[in-house]
Design an enzyme around this catalytic site. Structure first.
Site, PDB file in Angstrom:
ATOM      1  N   ASP A  22      24.239  58.709  54.719  1.00  0.00           N
ATOM      2  CA  ASP A  22      24.065  57.254  54.663  1.00  0.00           C
ATOM      3  C   ASP A  22      25.204  56.597  53.896  1.00  0.00           C
ATOM      4  O   ASP A  22      25.754  57.179  52.957  1.00  0.00           O
ATOM      5  CB  ASP A  22      22.731  56.938  53.977  1.00  0.00           C
ATOM      6  CG  ASP A  22      22.337  55.484  54.144  1.00  0.00           C
ATOM      7  OD1 ASP A  22      22.734  54.870  55.154  1.00  0.00           O
ATOM      8  OD2 ASP A  22      21.643  54.961  53.265  1.00  0.00           O
ATOM      9  N   HIS A  39      32.398  55.115  59.652  1.00  0.00           N
ATOM     10  CA  HIS A  39      31.950  56.294  60.400  1.00  0.00           C
ATOM     11  C   HIS A  39      33.116  57.260  60.627  1.00  0.00           C
ATOM     12  O   HIS A  39      32.940  58.485  60.569  1.00  0.00           O
ATOM     13  CB  HIS A  39      31.344  55.873  61.733  1.00  0.00           C
ATOM     14  CG  HIS A  39      30.104  55.038  61.595  1.00  0.00           C
ATOM     15  ND1 HIS A  39      28.941  55.518  61.028  1.00  0.00           N
ATOM     16  CD2 HIS A  39      29.842  53.752  61.957  1.00  0.00           C
ATOM     17  CE1 HIS A  39      28.015  54.560  61.041  1.00  0.00           C
ATOM     18  NE2 HIS A  39      28.546  53.492  61.599  1.00  0.00           N
ATOM     19  N   LEU A 133      27.722  79.989  59.590  1.00  0.00           N
ATOM     20  CA  LEU A 133      26.868  78.822  59.404  1.00  0.00           C
ATOM     21  C   LEU A 133      26.387  78.260  60.733  1.00  0.00           C
ATOM     22  O   LEU A 133      27.153  78.138  61.689  1.00  0.00           O
ATOM     23  CB  LEU A 133      27.644  77.749  58.640  1.00  0.00           C
ATOM     24  CG  LEU A 133      26.973  76.375  58.493  1.00  0.00           C
ATOM     25  CD1 LEU A 133      25.807  76.457  57.519  1.00  0.00           C
ATOM     26  CD2 LEU A 133      27.985  75.337  58.028  1.00  0.00           C
TER      27      LEU A 133
END
Length: 248
Positions: A22, A39, A133
């Site tokens: 956020d 962004h 991962l």
């Protein structure tokens, strides 16, 4: 001075970390830029955090990239986010391959634009043999959608007599969620100083540790992830039990 990385107990690293990324819009506003620039800079944070998670042995990293509610944002911003997603996947695939990262996505993916899904699937297929991962992107996702979708699938199996009411328990219901292939997150991180869950992994975070930081997402880096991990490792996780029960 000892770094947060040096303070991490490698034997107590959470298997699954989830992050609500956020603050991109506010970061852009503070820098006098349009929202999409925030962004764009957030992609740098994703790269750093993915690298950090892999370094310390996190097995699953789930990033809240686009919620079902985000479709209600201005059309121009949604289009820009979709194009940024495609560009980011293209730009980062080689790096993900080098770091042995697998890629997956959860959410109502049928509502994603076809060119985004094509790029996502192409990257996912290229990385599918990696063993490091597991990076999970939550796209067109919400916790309420996930639970409702699971309930519909379970209801259909009941109607088809593939299961019965007596068999329904927490584990069985969890198998119908989009996250059935991964453990529930032990740690949920939210950036930007907001103290909300924002409809993210509502079933799965029942016993997650919550970590809130005032840093906006474009300023968040792997050192901030390490700080969150150290904080997590200093907590006592009791799962409803007493401290005495844990020490017996």
């Amino acid at each position: 001075m000892e770094s947060f990385r040096d303070r991490i107990d490698n034997n107590k690293v959470p298997k699954h970390v989830a992050i609500i990324m956020d603050g991109n819009g506010r970061w852009a506003e503070r820098h006098g830029k349009v929202r999409v620039v925030g962004h764009e800079h957030g992609v740098d944070s994703v790269r750093s955090v993915v690298e950090g998670a892999g370094e310390i042995g996190v097995e699953h990293l789930t990033l809240y990239a686009f919620s079902t509610e985000n479709w209600d944002r201005p059309k121009s911003e949604v289009q820009a986010l979709m194009e940024l997603l495609v560009h980011a996947i293209e730009a980062e695939t080689d790096s993900l391959m080098e770091n042995n990262v697998r890629l997956d996505a959860i959410g109502d993916l049928e509502h994603m634009p076809s060119h985004v899904l094509d790029k996502l699937n192409s990257c996912r297929n290229r990385l599918q043999e990696n063993t490091g991962l597991n990076l999970n992107l939550a796209l067109s996702y919400s916790g309420q959608w996930d639970i409702l979708n699971a309930a519909k699938k379970l209801a259909q199996d009941l109607a088809d007599r593939k299961t019965n009411v007596e068999a329904i328990d927490y584990d069985l219901f969890s198998n119908y969620l989009s996250t059935s292939h991964m453990p529930n997150p032990e740690l949920l991180i939210r950036t930007s100083g907001e103290y909300r869950i924002s409809n993210f992994l509502l079933w799965q975070i029942a016993y997650s540790e919550l970590y809130f930081t005032p840093k906006l997402w474009p300023d968040f880096r792997k050192d901030d992830l390490f700080e969150a991990i150290v904080d997590y490792q200093n907590r006592e996780r009791r799962f409803g039990k007493t401290r005495e029960q844990l020490t017996r």
